[in-house]
Design a protein around this motif. Structure first.
Motif, short mmCIF file in Angstrom:
data_model
loop_
_atom_site.label_atom_id
_atom_site.label_comp_id
_atom_site.label_asym_id
_atom_site.label_seq_id
_atom_site.Cartn_x
_atom_site.Cartn_y
_atom_site.Cartn_z
N ILE A 134 17.61 -5.07 -29.01
CA ILE A 134 18.08 -5.31 -27.65
C ILE A 134 18.04 -6.79 -27.31
CG2 ILE A 134 17.66 -4.85 -25.20
CD1 ILE A 134 16.42 -2.19 -26.01
N PHE A 135 19.12 -7.25 -26.71
CA PHE A 135 19.23 -8.62 -26.20
C PHE A 135 19.40 -8.50 -24.69
CE2 PHE A 135 21.64 -12.23 -24.72
CZ PHE A 135 21.19 -13.31 -25.46
N ILE A 136 18.60 -9.25 -23.92
CA ILE A 136 18.72 -9.25 -22.46
C ILE A 136 19.24 -10.62 -22.03
CG2 ILE A 136 17.55 -9.01 -20.25
CD1 ILE A 136 15.50 -7.25 -21.61
N SER A 137 20.34 -10.61 -21.29
CA SER A 137 20.91 -11.83 -20.75
C SER A 137 20.59 -11.88 -19.26
CB SER A 137 22.43 -11.84 -20.97
OG SER A 137 23.00 -13.00 -20.41
N TYR A 138 20.01 -13.00 -18.83
CA TYR A 138 19.59 -13.09 -17.43
C TYR A 138 19.48 -14.55 -16.99
CZ TYR A 138 14.98 -14.27 -19.30
OH TYR A 138 13.95 -14.87 -19.98
N SER A 139 19.47 -14.73 -15.69
CA SER A 139 19.23 -16.04 -15.10
C SER A 139 17.72 -16.20 -14.91
CB SER A 139 19.93 -16.13 -13.74
OG SER A 139 19.45 -17.23 -13.00
N TRP A 140 17.24 -17.42 -15.09
CA TRP A 140 15.81 -17.65 -14.90
C TRP A 140 15.38 -17.37 -13.47
CZ3 TRP A 140 11.72 -20.15 -17.89
CH2 TRP A 140 11.94 -19.97 -19.25
N THR A 141 16.30 -17.32 -12.53
CA THR A 141 15.93 -16.97 -11.15
C THR A 141 15.49 -15.52 -11.07
OG1 THR A 141 18.23 -16.47 -10.57
CG2 THR A 141 17.45 -18.70 -10.11
N ASP A 142 15.86 -14.72 -12.06
CA ASP A 142 15.49 -13.30 -12.10
C ASP A 142 14.34 -13.03 -13.08
OD1 ASP A 142 17.55 -12.55 -10.32
OD2 ASP A 142 18.99 -12.60 -11.97
N LYS A 143 13.65 -14.08 -13.47
CA LYS A 143 12.62 -13.96 -14.52
C LYS A 143 11.54 -12.93 -14.18
CE LYS A 143 9.79 -16.55 -17.62
NZ LYS A 143 9.48 -17.80 -18.22
N ALA A 144 11.09 -12.87 -12.94
CA ALA A 144 10.03 -11.91 -12.57
C ALA A 144 10.50 -10.48 -12.79
CB ALA A 144 9.59 -12.13 -11.13
N PHE A 145 11.72 -10.18 -12.35
CA PHE A 145 12.28 -8.84 -12.55
C PHE A 145 12.42 -8.53 -14.04
CE2 PHE A 145 16.09 -6.37 -13.55
CZ PHE A 145 15.73 -5.15 -13.00
N VAL A 146 12.93 -9.50 -14.80
CA VAL A 146 13.15 -9.30 -16.23
C VAL A 146 11.83 -9.08 -16.95
CG1 VAL A 146 14.01 -10.39 -18.34
CG2 VAL A 146 15.36 -10.50 -16.24
N GLU A 147 10.79 -9.79 -16.58
CA GLU A 147 9.48 -9.58 -17.20
C GLU A 147 8.99 -8.15 -16.97
OE1 GLU A 147 7.63 -11.30 -19.34
OE2 GLU A 147 9.25 -12.76 -19.42
N GLN A 148 9.21 -7.60 -15.79
CA GLN A 148 8.83 -6.21 -15.52
C GLN A 148 9.66 -5.26 -16.39
OE1 GLN A 148 9.42 -5.77 -11.32
NE2 GLN A 148 7.38 -6.55 -10.83
N LEU A 149 10.94 -5.54 -16.49
CA LEU A 149 11.82 -4.72 -17.33
C LEU A 149 11.37 -4.76 -18.79
CD1 LEU A 149 14.42 -3.05 -17.69
CD2 LEU A 149 15.65 -5.22 -17.90
N ILE A 150 11.06 -5.94 -19.27
CA ILE A 150 10.60 -6.11 -20.65
C ILE A 150 9.33 -5.31 -20.89
CG2 ILE A 150 9.57 -7.78 -22.24
CD1 ILE A 150 11.70 -9.79 -21.20
N GLN A 151 8.40 -5.36 -19.98
CA GLN A 151 7.15 -4.61 -20.13
C GLN A 151 7.42 -3.11 -20.24
OE1 GLN A 151 4.24 -6.00 -20.92
NE2 GLN A 151 5.49 -7.85 -20.89
N SER A 152 8.43 -2.62 -19.54
CA SER A 152 8.80 -1.20 -19.65
C SER A 152 9.45 -0.90 -20.99
CB SER A 152 9.77 -0.82 -18.53
OG SER A 152 9.16 -0.97 -17.28
N ILE A 153 10.31 -1.80 -21.44
CA ILE A 153 11.05 -1.57 -22.68
C ILE A 153 10.14 -1.61 -23.90
CG2 ILE A 153 12.77 -2.60 -24.22
CD1 ILE A 153 14.34 -3.42 -21.71
N ILE A 154 9.20 -2.55 -23.93
CA ILE A 154 8.40 -2.70 -25.15
C ILE A 154 7.44 -1.54 -25.40
CG2 ILE A 154 8.62 -5.21 -25.20
CD1 ILE A 154 5.79 -5.43 -24.08
N THR A 155 7.27 -0.66 -24.43
CA THR A 155 6.43 0.51 -24.64
C THR A 155 7.15 1.61 -25.41
OG1 THR A 155 7.06 1.53 -22.53
CG2 THR A 155 5.16 0.04 -22.51
N ILE A 156 8.47 1.47 -25.57
CA ILE A 156 9.28 2.48 -26.26
C ILE A 156 9.23 2.21 -27.76
CG2 ILE A 156 11.59 3.46 -26.51
CD1 ILE A 156 12.15 2.42 -23.64
N LYS A 157 9.02 3.26 -28.54
CA LYS A 157 8.97 3.14 -30.00
C LYS A 157 10.34 2.77 -30.55
CE LYS A 157 5.56 5.97 -32.01
NZ LYS A 157 5.31 7.17 -32.78
N ASP A 158 10.33 2.08 -31.67
CA ASP A 158 11.54 1.73 -32.41
C ASP A 158 12.51 0.86 -31.62
OD1 ASP A 158 10.67 3.12 -34.67
OD2 ASP A 158 11.49 5.00 -33.90
#
Length: 64
Positions: free
Chosen positions: A4-28
């Motif tokens: 997975i590649f996430i494209s985002y603006s650094w102004t949305d970094k806080a939201f993206v960090e939360q999203l990443i934390q959710s995604i990395i808990t998924i296997k594979d």
């Protein structure tokens, strides 16, 4: 394994960090993160192009 590649603006970094934390808990799931994969001296368009070729899924975070 899903890449997975996430494209985002650094102004949305806080939201993206939360999203990443959710995604990395998924296997594979492997996630390409700009802050981990881009280093000083890298040619940014080349690094992003290679990451886009590598990924199976592109998540685009659209900002105002």
């Amino acid at each position: 394994m899903v890449n997975i590649f996430i494209s985002y603006s650094w102004t949305d970094k806080a939201f993206v960090e939360q999203l990443i934390q959710s995604i990395i808990t998924i296997k594979d799931i492997e996630l390409w993160r700009d802050v981990q994969e881009i280093h000083g001296g890298d040619i940014l368009p080349d690094r992003i192009s290679k990451a886009l070729d590598w990924c199976d899924v592109l998540i685009l975070i659209w900002s105002k």
